[in-house]
Design a protein around this motif. Sequence first.
Motif, PDB file in Angstrom:
ATOM      1  N   UNK A  62       0.821  -1.207   0.000  1.00 17.66           N
ATOM      2  CA  UNK A  62       0.000   0.000   0.000  1.00 17.66           C
ATOM      3  C   UNK A  62       0.854   1.255   0.000  1.00 17.66           C
ATOM      4  N   UNK A  63       0.284   2.330  -0.422  1.00 15.08           N
ATOM      5  CA  UNK A  63       0.951   3.623  -0.442  1.00 15.08           C
ATOM      6  C   UNK A  63       0.244   4.568   0.508  1.00 15.08           C
ATOM      7  N   UNK A  64       0.999   5.448   1.070  1.00 14.70           N
ATOM      8  CA  UNK A  64       0.436   6.449   1.976  1.00 14.70           C
ATOM      9  C   UNK A  64       0.717   7.834   1.398  1.00 14.70           C
ATOM     10  N   UNK A  65      -0.318   8.633   1.315  1.00 14.36           N
ATOM     11  CA  UNK A  65      -0.171   9.993   0.815  1.00 14.36           C
ATOM     12  C   UNK A  65      -0.187  10.920   2.027  1.00 14.36           C
ATOM     13  N   UNK A  78      -2.736  18.321  -1.808  1.00 19.81           N
ATOM     14  CA  UNK A  78      -1.778  18.782  -2.809  1.00 19.81           C
ATOM     15  C   UNK A  78      -2.009  18.138  -4.173  1.00 19.81           C
ATOM     16  N   UNK A  79      -2.636  16.974  -4.195  1.00 17.36           N
ATOM     17  CA  UNK A  79      -2.921  16.301  -5.457  1.00 17.36           C
ATOM     18  C   UNK A  79      -3.896  17.109  -6.313  1.00 17.36           C
ATOM     19  N   UNK A  80      -4.712  17.933  -5.676  1.00 19.00           N
ATOM     20  CA  UNK A  80      -5.780  18.633  -6.380  1.00 19.00           C
ATOM     21  C   UNK A  80      -5.569  20.138  -6.467  1.00 19.00           C
TER      22      UNK A  80
END
Length: 155
Positions: free
Chosen positions: A2-5, A10-12
């Motif tokens: 899994x990845x954690x953001x 900030x992605x948007x």
Amino acid sequence: MGYRIERPAELFESVRYNTKTTPDLRGAMGKKVEELEKRIAEREGRLQRIRDEYQIDPERLATLVIQYQNKESDFVSYQAQGGSPRDTVVPAGVIANIIREREMIDSERSQIRKLELVLRNLPESELYNDPRTGEVKSRQPLHQLTDDELEYLGF
């Protein structure tokens, strides 16, 4: 795996979903007005069916609503309705339903009035100064909407 953001906002940051042009707004508001008018027509149809089913004329409706609203609770005794013996007994829930539908119709009509006010006052163009030449030009206005406004208008 899994990845954690760490900072999902900030992605948007570069996404400009809440900026709409006047024609976009006019179309969405027009659809909303039509939708509200359909709902009002459906509600009025339901009210008429209820009034026909229980044989409630306008005078009797006014009397029942006043009687219902004067009570402390949401219960109205069937024997306390009065009227002639040939009048059908109207349950308190039916009266409450009529009152609620009327309130909803009034609310939807108020929304239509507000939408029509905004529609009448939306500008078709706006003037600006060209930064390179200083010349006054015209452009299509852009409108910033909140997330709630976008959702209400169906964007």
